[in-house]
Design a protein around this motif. Structure first.
Motif, PDB file in Angstrom:
ATOM      1  N   PRO A   1     -14.472 -16.960  -5.675  1.00 31.20           N
ATOM      2  CA  PRO A   1     -15.921 -17.012  -5.796  1.00 31.20           C
ATOM      3  C   PRO A   1     -16.464 -18.258  -6.481  1.00 31.20           C
ATOM      4  N   GLY A   2     -15.585 -19.086  -7.106  1.00 32.28           N
ATOM      5  CA  GLY A   2     -16.070 -20.229  -7.858  1.00 32.28           C
ATOM      6  C   GLY A   2     -16.553 -19.802  -9.238  1.00 32.28           C
ATOM      7  N   PRO A   3     -17.093 -20.677 -10.042  1.00 36.90           N
ATOM      8  CA  PRO A   3     -17.345 -22.097  -9.714  1.00 36.90           C
ATOM      9  C   PRO A   3     -16.085 -22.956  -9.708  1.00 36.90           C
ATOM     10  N   VAL A   4     -14.959 -22.405 -10.241  1.00 36.72           N
ATOM     11  CA  VAL A   4     -13.694 -23.136 -10.164  1.00 36.72           C
ATOM     12  C   VAL A   4     -12.996 -22.755  -8.866  1.00 36.72           C
ATOM     13  N   PHE A   5     -12.780 -23.740  -7.981  1.00 33.20           N
ATOM     14  CA  PHE A   5     -12.135 -23.463  -6.698  1.00 33.20           C
ATOM     15  C   PHE A   5     -10.688 -23.932  -6.738  1.00 33.20           C
ATOM     16  N   ASN A   6      -9.760 -22.984  -6.497  1.00 32.60           N
ATOM     17  CA  ASN A   6      -8.332 -23.280  -6.473  1.00 32.60           C
ATOM     18  C   ASN A   6      -7.785 -23.002  -5.075  1.00 32.60           C
ATOM     19  N   ILE A   7      -6.479 -23.150  -4.915  1.00 31.75           N
ATOM     20  CA  ILE A   7      -5.827 -22.819  -3.652  1.00 31.75           C
ATOM     21  C   ILE A   7      -5.555 -21.318  -3.635  1.00 31.75           C
ATOM     22  N   VAL A   8      -6.081 -20.622  -2.643  1.00 27.08           N
ATOM     23  CA  VAL A   8      -5.910 -19.173  -2.536  1.00 27.08           C
ATOM     24  C   VAL A   8      -5.531 -18.835  -1.102  1.00 27.08           C
ATOM     25  N   GLU A   9      -4.410 -18.152  -0.903  1.00 26.70           N
ATOM     26  CA  GLU A   9      -3.969 -17.725   0.427  1.00 26.70           C
ATOM     27  C   GLU A   9      -3.467 -16.280   0.363  1.00 26.70           C
ATOM     28  N   GLY A  10      -3.722 -15.520   1.427  1.00 24.13           N
ATOM     29  CA  GLY A  10      -3.244 -14.149   1.505  1.00 24.13           C
ATOM     30  C   GLY A  10      -2.648 -13.838   2.862  1.00 24.13           C
ATOM     31  N   GLY A  11      -1.845 -12.780   2.922  1.00 22.29           N
ATOM     32  CA  GLY A  11      -1.252 -12.339   4.179  1.00 22.29           C
ATOM     33  C   GLY A  11      -1.016 -10.843   4.170  1.00 22.29           C
ATOM     34  N   LEU A  12      -0.984 -10.253   5.359  1.00 19.78           N
ATOM     35  CA  LEU A  12      -0.700  -8.827   5.523  1.00 19.78           C
ATOM     36  C   LEU A  12       0.136  -8.632   6.778  1.00 19.78           C
ATOM     37  N   ASP A  13       1.155  -7.770   6.685  1.00 16.17           N
ATOM     38  CA  ASP A  13       2.007  -7.482   7.840  1.00 16.17           C
ATOM     39  C   ASP A  13       2.616  -6.085   7.658  1.00 16.17           C
ATOM     40  N   ASN A  14       3.145  -5.546   8.744  1.00 16.64           N
ATOM     41  CA  ASN A  14       3.907  -4.280   8.745  1.00 16.64           C
ATOM     42  C   ASN A  14       3.176  -3.131   8.063  1.00 16.64           C
ATOM     43  N   PHE A  15       1.983  -2.826   8.554  1.00 19.28           N
ATOM     44  CA  PHE A  15       1.238  -1.651   8.102  1.00 19.28           C
ATOM     45  C   PHE A  15       1.855  -0.419   8.743  1.00 19.28           C
ATOM     46  N   VAL A  16       2.274   0.565   7.918  1.00 18.37           N
ATOM     47  CA  VAL A  16       2.937   1.759   8.441  1.00 18.37           C
ATOM     48  C   VAL A  16       2.471   2.983   7.654  1.00 18.37           C
ATOM     49  N   ILE A  17       2.169   4.079   8.375  1.00 12.70           N
ATOM     50  CA  ILE A  17       1.937   5.379   7.755  1.00 12.70           C
ATOM     51  C   ILE A  17       3.054   6.311   8.231  1.00 12.70           C
ATOM     52  N   THR A  18       3.773   6.918   7.303  1.00 12.17           N
ATOM     53  CA  THR A  18       4.861   7.845   7.643  1.00 12.17           C
ATOM     54  C   THR A  18       4.527   9.239   7.112  1.00 12.17           C
ATOM     55  N   ASN A  19       5.404  10.191   7.456  1.00 11.37           N
ATOM     56  CA  ASN A  19       5.250  11.597   7.055  1.00 11.37           C
ATOM     57  C   ASN A  19       3.936  12.177   7.553  1.00 11.37           C
ATOM     58  N   LEU A  20       3.711  12.051   8.870  1.00 13.55           N
ATOM     59  CA  LEU A  20       2.477  12.529   9.478  1.00 13.55           C
ATOM     60  C   LEU A  20       2.601  13.940  10.030  1.00 13.55           C
ATOM     61  N   THR A  21       3.734  14.599   9.829  1.00 14.96           N
ATOM     62  CA  THR A  21       3.948  15.913  10.442  1.00 14.96           C
ATOM     63  C   THR A  21       3.329  17.048   9.650  1.00 14.96           C
ATOM     64  N   GLY A  22       2.911  16.780   8.414  1.00 10.91           N
ATOM     65  CA  GLY A  22       2.347  17.836   7.592  1.00 10.91           C
ATOM     66  C   GLY A  22       3.397  18.757   7.016  1.00 10.91           C
ATOM     67  N   LEU A  23       4.666  18.329   7.007  1.00  9.71           N
ATOM     68  CA  LEU A  23       5.722  19.155   6.429  1.00  9.71           C
ATOM     69  C   LEU A  23       5.581  19.203   4.914  1.00  9.71           C
ATOM     70  N   SER A  24       6.039  20.257   4.315  1.00  3.56           N
ATOM     71  CA  SER A  24       6.033  20.344   2.855  1.00  3.56           C
ATOM     72  C   SER A  24       7.045  19.374   2.283  1.00  3.56           C
ATOM     73  N   ASN A  25       6.936  19.110   0.985  1.00  5.82           N
ATOM     74  CA  ASN A  25       7.878  18.209   0.338  1.00  5.82           C
ATOM     75  C   ASN A  25       9.308  18.701   0.483  1.00  5.82           C
ATOM     76  N   THR A  26       9.507  20.022   0.413  1.00  2.00           N
ATOM     77  CA  THR A  26      10.854  20.579   0.550  1.00  2.00           C
ATOM     78  C   THR A  26      11.420  20.297   1.922  1.00  2.00           C
ATOM     79  N   SER A  27      10.603  20.478   2.948  1.00  2.10           N
ATOM     80  CA  SER A  27      11.072  20.228   4.310  1.00  2.10           C
ATOM     81  C   SER A  27      11.448  18.786   4.487  1.00  2.10           C
ATOM     82  N   GLU A  28      10.614  17.867   3.914  1.00  2.00           N
ATOM     83  CA  GLU A  28      10.901  16.452   4.074  1.00  2.00           C
ATOM     84  C   GLU A  28      12.214  16.081   3.405  1.00  2.00           C
ATOM     85  N   GLU A  29      12.469  16.653   2.234  1.00  2.00           N
ATOM     86  CA  GLU A  29      13.676  16.304   1.512  1.00  2.00           C
ATOM     87  C   GLU A  29      14.929  16.788   2.233  1.00  2.00           C
ATOM     88  N   THR A  30      14.819  17.841   3.015  1.00  2.00           N
ATOM     89  CA  THR A  30      16.005  18.423   3.627  1.00  2.00           C
ATOM     90  C   THR A  30      16.196  17.988   5.074  1.00  2.00           C
TER      91      THR A  30
END
Length: 362
Positions: A253-282
């Motif tokens: 935003p300034g007033p001091v301007f520096n070098i700023v770079e960003g990146g994003l990759d490999n967006f993933v959502i897992t565990n979409l089945t609605g299983l309980s924590n116990t089911s997932e662990e087993t």
């Protein structure tokens, strides 16, 4: 001296390239799926109709890199000869984006140095990488999101004059209480010509009414100038709804301007089945190493003691390996006879539970 030459041009023969895209779990056709064919000469994109079909008239037969995907499914990719033979692709439900295809992330904010979906061009400040030169290894394609991918010197195309904001498409987690979010992000803030670096990248999760901060990274933190993996158990952070979004805000935003770079990759959502924590662990399926060269080991934990079936599909949906698994724990060596490419390994139990992972042979 001018020499006249007679040249006869021979046109390429073309075909109609056709195929279908279906849901790997239900078998239903997938409408509006993207099917992308590319090689050194051609770059062609098709979109499936309501019947999950695509038709490309005037298509040039050749060997292509093929990428198939849709928001709400896991992207698949491989290389194959493409001609008039119909192709069939299957996509596994799930939220996944390696940015090899355009699924409609939006960019806003006042900074002219906006987020871009692209093959990144490296910039270096002294001996430190500012803008990444590659995306995350092991996914489809070479694309990711980075800020103003103009190349040049480190000061030329970094973020200035405010923020640039990257926002995901909506994802529905209303029936997935155990959903887990993961992504890989890049951040660099340096350059002291104008003063000490003082800029940030903030990543938020929004459910349509509430926004929570997942992380804020800034100058001086460790692990800058590299891809960093982050994981979150989303249900512990805010109520899960049908209108979830990820928001990435990077700003100088300034007033001091520096070098700023960003990146994003490999967006993933897992565990979409609605299983309980116990089911997932087993009921788990893991591959190590992944990616792999000769072979990989699949580690299976199925403590509900039901019989399970392991099936490995290639990118065209063809079964390349299948076997019945008995007992609680199994370690299988697979992949010796597979060609280089991306495969889907699916474990299904007799009680209907399904686990799916992507494996990559280099």
């Amino acid at each position: 001296m001018l020499t006249n030459l007679d040249v006869q041009l021979v046109s390429f023969s073309t075909v109609m390239a056709t195929g279908t895209v279906t849901n790997s779990v239900t078998g239903a056709p997938i409408a509006n799926a993207i099917v992308h064919f590319t090689n050194s000469q051609f770059d062609v994109t098709a979109t499936t109709n309501a019947a999950g079909q695509y038709n490309l008239v005037g298509f040039y037969p050749d060997n292509y890199n093929i990428t198939v995907g849709k928001w709400g499914y896991q992207t698949i990719c491989s290389s194959s000869q493409v001609d008039a033979t119909p192709l069939s692709f299957t996509l596994t439900p799930g939220y996944y984006d390696d940015f090899s295809l355009d699924f409609g992330w939006t960019v806003s904010g006042p900074s002219p140095n906006a987020w871009e979906r692209c093959i990144p061009i490296q910039t270096v400040n002294g001996n430190v990488i500012a803008n990444p030169g590659t995306d995350v290894f092991g996914d489809c394609g070479d694309q990711c999101f980075v800020t103003d991918n103009g190349g040049g010197g480190p000061w030329d195309n970094d973020v200035d004059q405010g923020a640039t904001i990257l926002t995901s498409p909506i994802f529905d987690l209303s029936n997935s209480p155990n959903a887990t979010l993961s992504y890989k992000r890049w951040f660099y803030n340096g350059g002291t010509t104008n003063g000490a670096p003082d800029d940030t990248m903030s990543i938020y999760l929004n459910n349509g009414s509430t926004t929570v901060l997942l992380e804020r990274t800034y100058a001086g933190q460790p692990n800058q100038s590299t891809w960093i993996n982050q994981n979150y158990q989303i249900g512990t952070l805010l109520p899960l709804t049908s209108t979830m979004r990820l928001i990435v805000n990077i700003a100088d935003p300034g007033p001091v301007f520096n070098i700023v770079e960003g990146g994003l990759d490999n967006f993933v959502i897992t565990n979409l089945t609605g299983l309980s924590n116990t089911s997932e662990e087993t009921f788990t399926l893991l591959a190590q190493p992944n990616p792999f060269n000769g072979s990989t080991q699949l580690f299976i934990n199925n403590t509900n003691n039901s019989t399970s079936t392991l099936t490995i599909y290639d990118v065209l949906g063809k079964v390349v390996h299948e076997q019945i698994i008995e007992g609680v724990n199994s370690t299988l060596t697979v992949g010796q006879n597979l060609k280089s490419g991306v495969y889907t390994a699916q474990l299904k139990t007799t009680n209907g539970a399904i686990k799916t992972i992507k494996i990559v042979k280099e």
